[in-house]
Scaffold this active site. Structure first.
Site: not given
Length: 464
Positions: A190, A183, A128, A186-187
């Site tokens: 985001e 991940k 990232s 995480h996105n």
């Protein structure tokens, strides 16, 4: 046999940046791209780092350029291209070699590949930070065996971003698809963080008729406080920028149709399978989907009316609302990670995840230091219940409630902030309304229910 320490396949934007980062940190790297001219151009433009980069014309040449046991990073599009690349490498690599998929892969695909009969080792790795992070220091979330991690850790920790305390933002999450799962979440966070900022921006622009320059100053001020983060920082910069083709604010010249590559959608879908409520992320995904329906929205405005009503907010109130929304969003994200850890038996290191998100990645923020401490103190506790964050939410909740209620009342769309508040209100209600749902389910389908008094009778008196 070559002397490159590592290899990399795929010299697109992210792959080229990551290769330059690896070379800059002192590791000789062999590179290959399907289009040979891309490889040659990359090497020709590498400047002082060219001596550490070995351009190759074929896969066999790439493999031969890497010292054994070989490690090769894949930076190719997710899905079928990864499987095709693994198939092409199979005749060229042996059991001691290792291939790392560093793209935005679906973690289910990574788990499938890790458990397949590939003739070489395989691991997935979330990266990232975008192009800038890949070039100068990303956050790295690896999934593989401890032995695989130990083998590649010297390179990965060297190229990763460093937090303020000097800790490298790279760590092993667990086996199989664990790194790509983290991940993915995480996105999703985001998406939600960006959506909440956009909603507050909309209130300032439409509800308070502030121009972009004034909004930029507000964001810039917030970046010196509890909301200090990469996304707030760049929000100040994009609202301050001028259109190079005129004198208008750049942000005002951008069509309000948001793109997406699918990882936020994956997060929302997987949350349903895990029965992990993440309504802020789901609202952010929904908002992007609605933004794409530009003609429908124009027709809706023509039919039902245009601009929302004006509403006044103090910037400090909006700041507190965003603080509350951010905490609620992250609490949902970490709760989802904990649910996946249990389901897949991954033992995901929640405190370590918060730590490696402190630098390099898109959602890096000052709050993650305290989140890491809270998760280390009590990993099984919802982040909202950690004393530090419980106090912050308690203090900021009136502002969030005011912004949501007044904003919605004036006709402004605040899906992420509103869903965060609704989740909180449900989570603080010991006796909710699901008893009505259970009564209905038993009435029409004899599904049964649990009684509050412990009586074993599990059906109501309404009959068949």
């Amino acid at each position: 046999m070559g002397e490159a320490r590592i290899g990399l396949i795929g010299l697109g934007t992210m792959g080229a940046a990551l290769a330059m980062n690896i070379a800059e940190k002192g590791f000789p790297i062999a590179v290959w791209n399907r289009t040979s001219s891309v490889t040659q151009d990359f090497h020709s433009n590498a400047g002082d780092l060219a001596d550490r980069i070995v351009p190759t014309r074929t896969l066999a040449e790439l493999v031969d350029a890497i010292a054994a046991p070989r490690t090769i990073i894949l930076m190719v599009p997710a899905g079928q291209p990864v499987d095709e690349q693994l198939e092409a490498l199979s005749p060229l690599l042996g059991a001691d070699d290792l291939v790392i998929d560093a793209g935005n892969a679906d973690f289910h695909d990574t788990t499938r590949r890790a458990n397949s009969d590939l003739p070489f080792g395989f691991m997935g790795m979330g990266v990232s930070g975008g192009e800038e992070g890949a070039r100068h220091g990303p956050s790295i979330m690896a999934g593989g065996t401890p032995e695989q991690w130990d083998r590649v850790a010297p390179v990965l920790t060297a190229i990763a971003a460093n937090a303020e305390d000097g800790t490298a933002c790279a760590a092993r999450m667990g086996v199989e698809g664990a790194g790509h799962f983290v991940k993915m979440v995480h996105n999703g966070i985001e998406y939600a963080d960006m959506q909440m900022i956009a909603e507050i921006y909309g209130l300032m622009r439409d509800g308070m008729t502030m121009d972009a320059a004034a909004i930029s100053k507000v964001f810039d001020g917030w970046n010196d406080g509890p909301l200090q983060s990469y996304l707030i920082e760049i929000s100040a910069k994009v609202t301050a920028a001028k259109d190079p083709h005129g004198d208008m604010p750049m942000v005002d010249m951008i069509l309000d149709r948001a793109g997406q590559k699918g990882t936020g959608r994956w997060t929302a879908i997987e949350a349903q399978h895990l029965a992990a409520p993440i309504p802020v992320i789901e609202a952010a995904v929904m908002a992007r989907n609605v933004s794409a329906r530009l003609e429908d929205r124009r027709a809706g405005e023509d039919r039902f009316g245009a601009a929302p009503e004006l509403c006044e907010f103090d910037p400090a109130t909006m700041e507190q609302a965003l603080i509350a929304g951010k905490i609620l969003c992250y609490a949902q994200g970490f709760s989802m990670i904990a649910a996946a850890s249990d389901k897949f038996d991954w033992s995901l290191p929640l405190p370590e995840i918060a730590r490696i998100w402190r630098a390099g990645c898109i959602i890096r923020s000052a709050m993650l230091n305290d989140m890491a401490d809270a998760l280390a103190d009590h990993p099984d506790r919802n982040l909202v219940m950690a004393p530090h964050f419980a106090e912050l939410v308690e203090a900021a909740l009136p502002a969030l409630r005011q912004v949501v209620s007044q904003g919605l009342g004036a006709g402004h769309a605040l899906p992420a902030l509103a869903n965060g508040l609704m989740w909180f209100d449900m989570m603080r209600t010991a006796r909710g309304t699901a008893n009505m749902i259970q009564a209905q389910r038993d009435f029409f389908g004899a599904h049964g229910f649990e009684r509050t008094d412990g009586n074993p009778d599990k059906h109501g008196p309404w009959g068949a």
